[in-house]
Design a protein around this motif. Structure first.
Motif, PDB file in Angstrom:
ATOM      1  N   PHE A   1       0.818  -1.224   0.000  1.00 17.26           N
ATOM      2  CA  PHE A   1       0.000   0.000   0.000  1.00 17.26           C
ATOM      3  C   PHE A   1       0.847   1.268   0.000  1.00 17.26           C
ATOM      4  CE2 PHE A   1      -3.874  -2.345   1.923  1.00 17.26           C
ATOM      5  CZ  PHE A   1      -4.116  -2.909   0.687  1.00 17.26           C
ATOM      6  N   ASN A   2       2.082   1.108   0.468  1.00 16.84           N
ATOM      7  CA  ASN A   2       3.065   2.168   0.274  1.00 16.84           C
ATOM      8  C   ASN A   2       2.675   3.513   0.890  1.00 16.84           C
ATOM      9  OD1 ASN A   2       5.603   2.377  -0.683  1.00 16.84           O
ATOM     10  ND2 ASN A   2       5.021   3.101  -2.720  1.00 16.84           N
TER      11      ASN A   2
ATOM     12  N   CYS B   1       4.645   5.515   6.473  1.00 20.05           N
ATOM     13  CA  CYS B   1       4.766   4.208   7.124  1.00 20.05           C
ATOM     14  C   CYS B   1       6.186   3.944   7.620  1.00 20.05           C
ATOM     15  CB  CYS B   1       4.349   3.107   6.167  1.00 20.05           C
ATOM     16  SG  CYS B   1       4.440   1.488   6.958  1.00 20.05           S
TER      17      CYS B   1
ATOM     18  N   ILE C   1       7.555   1.178   8.192  1.00 21.66           N
ATOM     19  CA  ILE C   1       8.242  -0.007   7.664  1.00 21.66           C
ATOM     20  C   ILE C   1       9.094   0.318   6.440  1.00 21.66           C
ATOM     21  CG2 ILE C   1       6.516  -1.603   8.584  1.00 21.66           C
ATOM     22  CD1 ILE C   1       5.667  -2.112   5.674  1.00 21.66           C
TER      23      ILE C   1
ATOM     24  N   ARG D   1      -6.199  -1.891   6.216  1.00 22.75           N
ATOM     25  CA  ARG D   1      -6.685  -0.788   5.382  1.00 22.75           C
ATOM     26  C   ARG D   1      -7.356  -1.366   4.135  1.00 22.75           C
ATOM     27  NH1 ARG D   1      -2.791   1.663   8.057  1.00 22.75           N
ATOM     28  NH2 ARG D   1      -2.695   3.941   8.267  1.00 22.75           N
TER      29      ARG D   1
HETATM   30  S1  SF4 Z   1       0.758   1.934   7.113  1.00 22.58           S
HETATM   31 FE1  SF4 Z   1      -0.001  -0.181   6.985  1.00 22.58          FE
HETATM   32  S2  SF4 Z   1      -1.098  -0.248   5.018  1.00 22.58           S
HETATM   33 FE2  SF4 Z   1       0.259   1.543   4.947  1.00 22.58          FE
HETATM   34  S3  SF4 Z   1       2.171   0.824   4.005  1.00 22.58           S
HETATM   35 FE3  SF4 Z   1       2.420   0.646   6.230  1.00 22.58          FE
HETATM   36  S4  SF4 Z   1       1.803  -1.462   6.702  1.00 22.58           S
HETATM   37 FE4  SF4 Z   1       1.014  -0.959   4.668  1.00 22.58          FE
END
Ligand code: SF4
Length: 314
Positions: free
Chosen positions: A54-55, A59, A61, A138
């Protein structure tokens, strides 16, 4: 957030079986939390994937650990089902029932899940061993798994202290950084639209599930005004959410691919007038200053009270 499990050595990475899919092999998939977390009530967590398609530009990560574009770094825990069976069998035998969060560190329904059905497979195992779950997503794809989630909701064994607080064994929650479609398109380019998430939540509510909205991260100066928070809370209520949890933005790192850098670049492009004041709000920290955070919580709590919606799950 629970800590992501460690891939123990490079030997745990094997050649991808399917072209274009990075598969990793893990030694554990079920993370036992030292203490149940007070926000989500989780005793365990499972993350079927590493990375996310979803990028979202804020975020955490993305960045130093994962690289700039989360889409390209998506990895699948290929032996997750086999390991989960063993781990849940043992926990069930010892009566160690507790809410399992899917997924606590990444999205449980990235695009590839349509094809791989890994999260679905894990839910089937969870249903078989009668563990309760809490899904945070999401994505609208969660709707596909309503059949299994219904079984979990009806048959899961809850820990004694949650038995009378939760109506069923499955909690389905959706995350939002804003209800505004245009803003969401900028900051969550590949995620389903906020309206689609709300409509999906309503369907779960209509089928008797406990549902929730996680309004996190609230974006400073973009989705944190009284009017914007009120809009999110009213929508949550109208679409059948039982509760709304609100939290501010966290931004990490200063390398080119880190989320703090990416977020500031996005502001520079779309909202240049907000760049300096956002930088000032964070300073060298990864969270906004405490005064801001306190105000945000007070504002959200007051609006929840006004609309009689819980600001915690139970
Ligand atoms: S916030 Fe959640 S949905 Fe969005 S990129 Fe990060 S892990 Fe994915």
């Amino acid at each position: 957030m629970a800590k992501e499990m460690k891939i123990t050595s490079l030997d745990d990475f094997k050649t991808p079986v399917r072209k274009g899919i990075n598969e990793v092999y893990v030694k554990s998939i079920l993370n036992k939390h030292k203490k149940r977390d007070s926000w989500f009530l989780l005793d365990y967590s499972i993350n079927p994937y590493l990375g996310c398609s979803f990028n979202c530009l804020y975020c955490y990560i993305r960045g130093s650990h994962y690289g700039g574009d989360t889409t390209h770094k998506l990895q699948v825990k290929a032996n997750a089902a086999e390991i989960l069976k063993k781990q849940l069998k043992r926990r069930a035998k010892n009566g160690e029932y507790g809410l399992i969060g899917i997924a606590s560190a990444t999205e449980p329904y990235p695009e590839i899940e349509k094809e791989l059905k890994l999260t679905r497979e894990l839910l089937q195992i969870i249903a078989r061993f009668k563990f309760p779950v809490s899904i945070l997503t999401r994505s609208t794809l969660v709707l596909r798994d309503m059949d299994i989630l219904k079984k979990i909701n009806e048959n899961a064994i809850l820990p004694p202290d949650l038995k009378f607080k939760l109506r069923g064994g499955a909690i389905i929650s959706f995350s939002f950084s804003t209800p505004d479609e245009k803003l969401a398109k900028i900051f969550e380019p590949n995620a389903p639209k906020p309206k689609e998430r709300l409509e999906t939540m309503k369907k779960f509510k209509d089928h008797g599930f406990r549902t929730g909205v996680c309004f996190m991260p609230v974006l400073p100066f973009l989705s944190d005004s009284e009017k914007q928070i009120e809009k999110m809370i009213v929508l949550a209520k109208n679409y059948g959410s039982d509760s709304i949890l609100t939290a501010g933005l966290t931004l990490f790192g200063d390398k080119p691919t880190d989320c703090k850098t990416v977020y500031y670049k996005t502001l520079e492009k779309h909202f240049p007038e907000l760049l300096e004041k956002t930088k000032k709000l964070f300073g060298q920290n990864f969270y906004p200053n405490p005064k801001y955070q306190r105000k945000l919580t007070e504002r959200a709590n007051a609006i929840c009270k006004k609309y009689e919606i819980k600001n915690r799950i139970v």
